[in-house]
Design an enzyme around this catalytic site. Structure first.
Site, mmCIF file in Angstrom:
data_model
loop_
_atom_site.group_PDB
_atom_site.id
_atom_site.type_symbol
_atom_site.label_atom_id
_atom_site.label_comp_id
_atom_site.label_asym_id
_atom_site.label_seq_id
_atom_site.Cartn_x
_atom_site.Cartn_y
_atom_site.Cartn_z
ATOM 1 N N HIS A 9 0.136 -67.710 -63.788
ATOM 2 C CA HIS A 9 -0.689 -66.509 -63.932
ATOM 3 C C HIS A 9 -1.734 -66.402 -62.828
ATOM 4 O O HIS A 9 -2.074 -67.380 -62.154
ATOM 5 C CB HIS A 9 -1.385 -66.498 -65.297
ATOM 6 C CG HIS A 9 -2.328 -67.650 -65.496
ATOM 7 N ND1 HIS A 9 -3.595 -67.680 -64.962
ATOM 8 C CD2 HIS A 9 -2.174 -68.823 -66.166
ATOM 9 C CE1 HIS A 9 -4.194 -68.818 -65.292
ATOM 10 N NE2 HIS A 9 -3.348 -69.539 -66.014
ATOM 11 N N GLU A 82 0.270 -72.547 -72.416
ATOM 12 C CA GLU A 82 -0.366 -73.717 -71.809
ATOM 13 C C GLU A 82 -0.521 -74.829 -72.848
ATOM 14 O O GLU A 82 -0.398 -74.601 -74.065
ATOM 15 C CB GLU A 82 -1.731 -73.317 -71.238
ATOM 16 C CG GLU A 82 -2.492 -74.423 -70.506
ATOM 17 C CD GLU A 82 -1.741 -74.981 -69.300
ATOM 18 O OE1 GLU A 82 -0.715 -75.665 -69.520
ATOM 19 O OE2 GLU A 82 -2.191 -74.767 -68.163
#
Length: 215
Positions: A9, A82
């Protein structure tokens, strides 16, 4: 041969503040949005057929920008999240006590069963990341998917494909909006299954990466 692109990201507010994100979330910075746009410009002519992203906000927004450039929709997969950093999420790195830093260090150094209280182990994350990648094998023939995930998550995935322990991700620099590629091949001469073609390419990004500035 299936080619899968892997994108971290864009830069977030908490990246800039050196705050632990984990599965908590913060928005992309203006620079992070621009990084995602630059990824889109880089990959728009590669024939991307699917954009698959972690369901956290920072990956979702990055994926939306890239998908718009590629003419794709975004599919969300929570397995691409994550690492769950437990009780340390949302904390600034320089605010950790000695005990808290010992939890974090045990985790990232690969101590057996290392985890932060209420968090996840590296091996648990590696398992779900591989499951998400393997799901790409069920896509229609001639698909070319692009996955948007997170720094530690993608680092663990690439490390374990190479046959390294999950914590080897600490030796792999995957900057915000870097592009990696893994291929699935069947070969009588080379390794069959997943292989790493490239990792951490940032040649498409115009500005110096945040982690270069903070080293």
């Amino acid at each position: 041969m299936l080619q899968v692109y892997l994108v971290r990201h864009g830069e977030t507010l908490w990246n800039a503040a050196r705050r632990i994100q984990g599965q908590s979330d913060s928005a992309l910075t203006e620079k992070g949005e621009q990084q995602a746009y630059q990824v889109g410009q880089r990959v728009r002519d590669l024939g991307i057929t699917h954009v698959i992203a972690s369901d956290l906000g920072r990956t979702r927004r990055t994926a939306e920008i890239i998908a718009d450039a590629c003419g794709c929709s975004v599919v969300l997969d929570p397995r691409l999240r994550e690492l769950n950093m437990g009780v340390l999420e949302q904390r600034k790195l320089d605010s950790l006590s000695a005990e808290e830093e010992s939890w974090r260090k045990a985790l990232v150094d690969g101590t057996e069963n290392g985890r932060i209280p209420q968090g996840e182990s590296m091996s648990e994350m590696a398992q779900r990341m591989r499951q998400a990648l393997d799901a790409c094998l069920s896509l229609p023939e001639n698909s070319r998917p692009l996955i948007v995930s997170h720094g530690m998550a993608l680092g663990v995935l690439v490390s374990t494909i190479l046959g390294l322990p999950a914590n080897a991700e600490r030796r792999l620099r995957l900057r915000n909006c870097s592009i990696s590629r893994v291929d699935h091949q069947q070969s009588p001469w080379l390794a069959s299954g997943w292989v790493v073609e490239t990792a951490g390419d940032v040649s498409h990004l115009e500005d110096t990466a945040l982690d270069e500035l903070q080293r």
